[in-house]
Design a protein around this motif. Structure first.
Motif, PDB file in Angstrom:
ATOM      1  N   ALA A 106      -1.603  -1.176 -86.298  1.00  0.00           N
ATOM      2  CA  ALA A 106      -0.245  -1.755 -86.265  1.00  0.00           C
ATOM      3  C   ALA A 106      -0.323  -2.612 -87.830  1.00  0.00           C
ATOM      4  O   ALA A 106       0.548  -2.295 -88.731  1.00  0.00           O
ATOM      5  N   MET A 109       0.198  -0.522 -91.007  1.00  0.00           N
ATOM      6  CA  MET A 109       1.223   0.347 -91.173  1.00  0.00           C
ATOM      7  C   MET A 109       1.934  -0.244 -92.679  1.00  0.00           C
ATOM      8  O   MET A 109       2.281   0.948 -93.705  1.00  0.00           O
ATOM      9  N   THR A 113       2.621   2.607 -95.788  1.00  0.00           N
ATOM     10  CA  THR A 113       3.775   3.092 -96.186  1.00  0.00           C
ATOM     11  C   THR A 113       3.865   2.883 -97.754  1.00  0.00           C
ATOM     12  O   THR A 113       4.536   3.636 -98.617  1.00  0.00           O
ATOM     13  N   ASP A 134       1.829   7.849 -82.730  1.00  0.00           N
ATOM     14  CA  ASP A 134       2.963   7.877 -81.764  1.00  0.00           C
ATOM     15  C   ASP A 134       4.294   8.055 -82.651  1.00  0.00           C
ATOM     16  O   ASP A 134       4.257   8.263 -83.647  1.00  0.00           O
ATOM     17  N   ALA A 135       5.423   8.106 -81.799  1.00  0.00           N
ATOM     18  CA  ALA A 135       6.776   8.516 -82.370  1.00  0.00           C
ATOM     19  C   ALA A 135       7.271   7.261 -83.330  1.00  0.00           C
ATOM     20  O   ALA A 135       7.617   7.740 -84.542  1.00  0.00           O
ATOM     21  N   ASP A 136       6.754   6.190 -83.202  1.00  0.00           N
ATOM     22  CA  ASP A 136       7.350   5.206 -84.071  1.00  0.00           C
ATOM     23  C   ASP A 136       6.570   5.189 -85.430  1.00  0.00           C
ATOM     24  O   ASP A 136       6.911   5.059 -86.624  1.00  0.00           O
ATOM     25  N   GLN A 137       4.873   5.389 -85.232  1.00  0.00           N
ATOM     26  CA  GLN A 137       4.310   5.585 -86.318  1.00  0.00           C
ATOM     27  C   GLN A 137       4.720   6.818 -87.271  1.00  0.00           C
ATOM     28  O   GLN A 137       4.886   6.496 -88.666  1.00  0.00           O
ATOM     29  N   GLY A 139       7.716   8.227 -87.480  1.00  0.00           N
ATOM     30  CA  GLY A 139       8.781   7.915 -87.994  1.00  0.00           C
ATOM     31  C   GLY A 139       8.639   6.995 -89.135  1.00  0.00           C
ATOM     32  O   GLY A 139       9.424   7.103 -90.163  1.00  0.00           O
ATOM     33  N   THR A 140       7.900   5.878 -88.977  1.00  0.00           N
ATOM     34  CA  THR A 140       7.652   4.888 -90.030  1.00  0.00           C
ATOM     35  C   THR A 140       7.078   5.689 -91.451  1.00  0.00           C
ATOM     36  O   THR A 140       7.435   5.244 -92.537  1.00  0.00           O
ATOM     37  N   GLU A 143       9.807   7.887 -93.094  1.00  0.00           N
ATOM     38  CA  GLU A 143      10.609   7.224 -93.768  1.00  0.00           C
ATOM     39  C   GLU A 143      10.172   6.612 -95.018  1.00  0.00           C
ATOM     40  O   GLU A 143      10.883   6.701 -95.925  1.00  0.00           O
ATOM     41  N   GLU A 178       4.872  14.675 -82.537  1.00  0.00           N
ATOM     42  CA  GLU A 178       5.624  13.654 -83.039  1.00  0.00           C
ATOM     43  C   GLU A 178       5.706  13.914 -84.666  1.00  0.00           C
ATOM     44  O   GLU A 178       6.849  13.381 -85.095  1.00  0.00           O
ATOM     45  N   ALA A 182       9.345  13.836 -86.396  1.00  0.00           N
ATOM     46  CA  ALA A 182       9.769  12.778 -87.471  1.00  0.00           C
ATOM     47  C   ALA A 182      10.200  13.545 -88.646  1.00  0.00           C
ATOM     48  O   ALA A 182      10.708  12.938 -89.506  1.00  0.00           O
TER      49      ALA A 182
END
Ligand code: SAM
Ligand code: DTB
Ligand code: SF4
Length: 343
Positions: A106, A109, A113, A134-137, A139-140, A143, A178, A182
């Motif tokens: 985490a 990240m 980015t 995972d989905a959050d990672q 997505g980040t 983005e 994932e 995304a």
């Protein structure tokens, strides 16, 4: 037109044809879907090296094998930007950042980015390979503007357990889903030379071609045998099997870009030329891949010149599907053949 329900038998029937038939079909389809004499070039950088908790039997970066590798923590953003700038100057259009992680921690990240946005600001496409997401990672990263995510299936589902025990084939498929969800482009392929059978090579291709969407990019690696890894003494792969795998990938995933990846250091120019004939249309520039050697950029550029290959430039139009190109080309070959007969 794009098929996602390939059986092993169908793929085997393509793979096992006489080589000249296979190459002819692959090259013909290649010309319908891609610019015939164009190769896309990416450059790799290892942004976090070694001490990986996974046990991939081919990998010099797995912490459990003594491969004498110098471990390195996550690189500084400036160092990444500097290498990306040099990659762009040498003609790469995509910069691929790889980390020896099971999954990105985490706390990394925000740094990742920032790397994505700074490399993109140079006018390069971005790619990362950081392990499971995972989905959050996912997505980040999407983005932040990450264009491609590389995550390989490596081999067939049956052989997979002989190569990696710390994560499953299903885990890999979930990460790929994932990445797709995304909105990023998928780069997924495998490695040949893992003491696999022909059926395993076909099984790998089947898994890739039967994904809900074909990967945008399919790297075909040849094992780089690294002393200290369990596969250091793996059986040498027959180069013709490598070429057959590239050609079969081209035929069953006609729109995907097929990348001639690791292993080029020990491939002759003729072998690489045969891979381009078989439909490979992408490779990695740079003297090192992540940790192992790759041909010098000058040598690659000289090969391209000798072959009349152009490297893809940023913004080059993607070729639209043109089946008529095949008949125009075939007509030309026919007329040349007729001329030759009348001599
Ligand atoms: N740790 C992340 C992962 O495994 O997804 C990213 C980095 S990992 C080194 C990226 C890919 O490099 C692996 O999936 C594997 O296909 C390839 N690779 C690693 N070692 C290799 C070797 N010795 N020869 C050929 N390919 C290799
Ligand atoms: C891929 O399929 N091959 C590249 C890239 N994706 C990340 C990596 C090859 C690594 C070869 C071993 C090494 O240099 O450490
Ligand atoms: Fe780790 Fe990736 Fe190497 Fe496997 S391939 S040991 S996950 S760096």
């Amino acid at each position: 037109m794009i098929k996602h329900d390939w059986t092993r038998d169908q793929i085997a029937a393509i793979y096992e044809q006489p080589l000249m038939d296979l190459l002819m079909q692959a090259q013909t389809l290649h010309r319908e879907h891609h610019h015939a004499n164009q190769v896309q070039v990416s450059q790799l950088m290892s942004i976090k090296t070694g001490a990986c908790p996974e046990d991939c039997a081919y990998c010099p970066q797995a912490g459990i094998y003594d491969t004498g590798l110098d471990k390195e923590k996550l690189a500084a953003i400036e160092a990444v930007v500097e290498q990306a700038r040099a990659a762009k100057a040498s003609g790469a259009t995509r910069f691929c950042m790889g980390a020896a992680w099971r999954e990105p921690p985490a706390k990394a990240m925000p740094v990742l980015t920032a790397m994505v946005s700074e490399v993109k600001a140079l006018g390069l496409e971005t790619c990362m390979t950081l392990g499971m997401l995972d989905a959050d990672q996912a997505g980040t990263l999407a983005e932040a503007g990450l264009d491609y995510y590389n995550h390989n299936l490596d081999t067939s589902p049956e052989h997979y357990g002989n190569i990696i025990t710390t994560r499953t084939y299903g885990d890999r498929l979930e990460t790929l889903a994932e990445v797709r969800n995304a909105g990023m482009k998928v780069c997924s392929g495998g490695i040949l030379g893992l003491d696999e059978s022909q059926n395993d090579r076909i099984g790998l291709l089947q898994s890739l071609a039967n994904l809900p969407e074909h990967p945008d990019s399919v790297p075909i690696n040849q094992l780089v045998k690294v002393p200290g890894t369990p596969l250091e003494d793996a059986e040498d792969l027959d180069p013709i099997d490598f070429v057959r795998t590239v050609a079969t990938a081209r035929i069953i995933m006609p729109r995907s870009v097929v990348r001639l990846s690791a292993g080029r250091e020990i491939m002759s120019d003729e072998m690489q030329a045969l891979c381009f004939m078989a439909g490979a249309n992408s490779l990695f520039y740079g003297e090192t891949l992540l940790t192992t050697p790759n041909p010098e950029t000058d040598q690659d550029q000289a090969l391209f010149k000798r072959m009349g290959i152009q490297t893809t430039q940023q913004g080059d139009p993607v070729k639209t599907y043109t089946p008529q190109a095949k008949s125009a080309w075939e007509q030309k070959v026919d007329s040349l053949a007729k001329d030759a007969m009348s001599l």
